[in-house]
Design an enzyme around this catalytic site. Structure first.
Site, short mmCIF file in Angstrom:
data_model
loop_
_atom_site.label_atom_id
_atom_site.label_comp_id
_atom_site.label_asym_id
_atom_site.label_seq_id
_atom_site.Cartn_x
_atom_site.Cartn_y
_atom_site.Cartn_z
N GLU A 96 0.77 -1.21 -0.01
CA GLU A 96 0.09 -0.07 -0.03
C GLU A 96 0.84 1.16 -0.14
O GLU A 96 1.78 1.38 0.63
CB GLU A 96 -0.81 0.15 1.32
N GLU A 101 -2.54 11.43 2.97
CA GLU A 101 -3.80 11.55 4.01
C GLU A 101 -3.66 12.76 4.91
O GLU A 101 -2.48 13.34 5.34
CB GLU A 101 -3.46 10.39 4.95
#
Length: 219
Positions: A96, A101
């Site tokens: 990932e 974010e």
């Protein structure tokens, strides 16, 4: 979801739609009164959201993934732009890359992180950078440059973190030499941002101007 979040993903236009001006809007909003949407941490999810993905359609092997967007900010929010590997392995061996974010209570901080077989969740490896003002106030370009044995995170064309196999617990845990697809979502609550409160925007909307892949991959 798996991080004790409070949203249920839907394909409803209230959660993901275009605005008529070329933007994609991904919105988290309170679930309709009386809804019975299943939740990971409680019987019913109190919020709805969306998670568009390029899985099975477009993937990047080597090159740049670049997304221009406004990210929602506010207590309990966690908007994310990220990639998952197409190697068929179970996460975290799947690999990932979190391109961007933004934890709602840290509205000017952008986090970029990689997760793999021995470095995942709070042990993910990454960096962060600080915007001149809240991520919700202006469009920014969030990107990763994914090259053989090197990934670089950038905001507005400026690199702020580079990862190579030498920075992993073991070089053999590098799992990024593969096709990876893109996901975008706005999550609510959970282990990292904490719960929403009365100040949390509703709807909380990620406005996406464009998504671009440059390089080699699968279409």
């Amino acid at each position: 979801m798996g991080n004790n979040e409070l949203q249920y993903y839907t394909d409803d236009a209230a959660n993901s739609a275009t605005d008529g001006s070329g933007h994609l809007l991904i919105s988290a909003r309170p679930a309709p009164t009386g809804s019975t949407l299943p939740c990971y941490t409680q019987k019913f999810c109190p919020w709805t959201s969306a998670r568009p993905t390029t899985e099975g359609k477009v993937a990047l092997t080597h090159g740049r993934a670049e997304i221009r967007a406004k990210m929602p900010t506010g207590t309990g929010l966690l908007p994310a732009i990220w990639m998952l590997g197409d190697n068929g392995a179970e996460w975290p061996a799947q690999g990932e890359i979190d391109i961007c974010e933004v934890v709602g209570a840290e509205p000017r901080t952008v986090y970029g992180t990689a997760h793999g077989p021995t470095y995942f969740n709070e042990n993910g490896i990454g960096g962060s950078t600080v915007l001149p003002r809240d991520a919700s106030r202006a469009f920014h370009t969030y990107a990763v440059d994914k090259q053989p044995h090197r990934i670089t995170w950038l905001v507005d064309g400026k690199p702020y973190f580079t990862l190579s196999p030498s920075k992993l617990p073991a070089a053999r845990d590098w799992v990024f030499e593969q096709d990876m697809h893109l996901l975008l979502n706005v999550d609510v609550g959970g282990d990292w941002p904490g719960p929403p409160d009365a100040s949390t925007p509703s709807p909380a909307t990620m406005t996406v101007d464009y998504v671009r892949f440059y390089g080699e991959g699968r279409v």
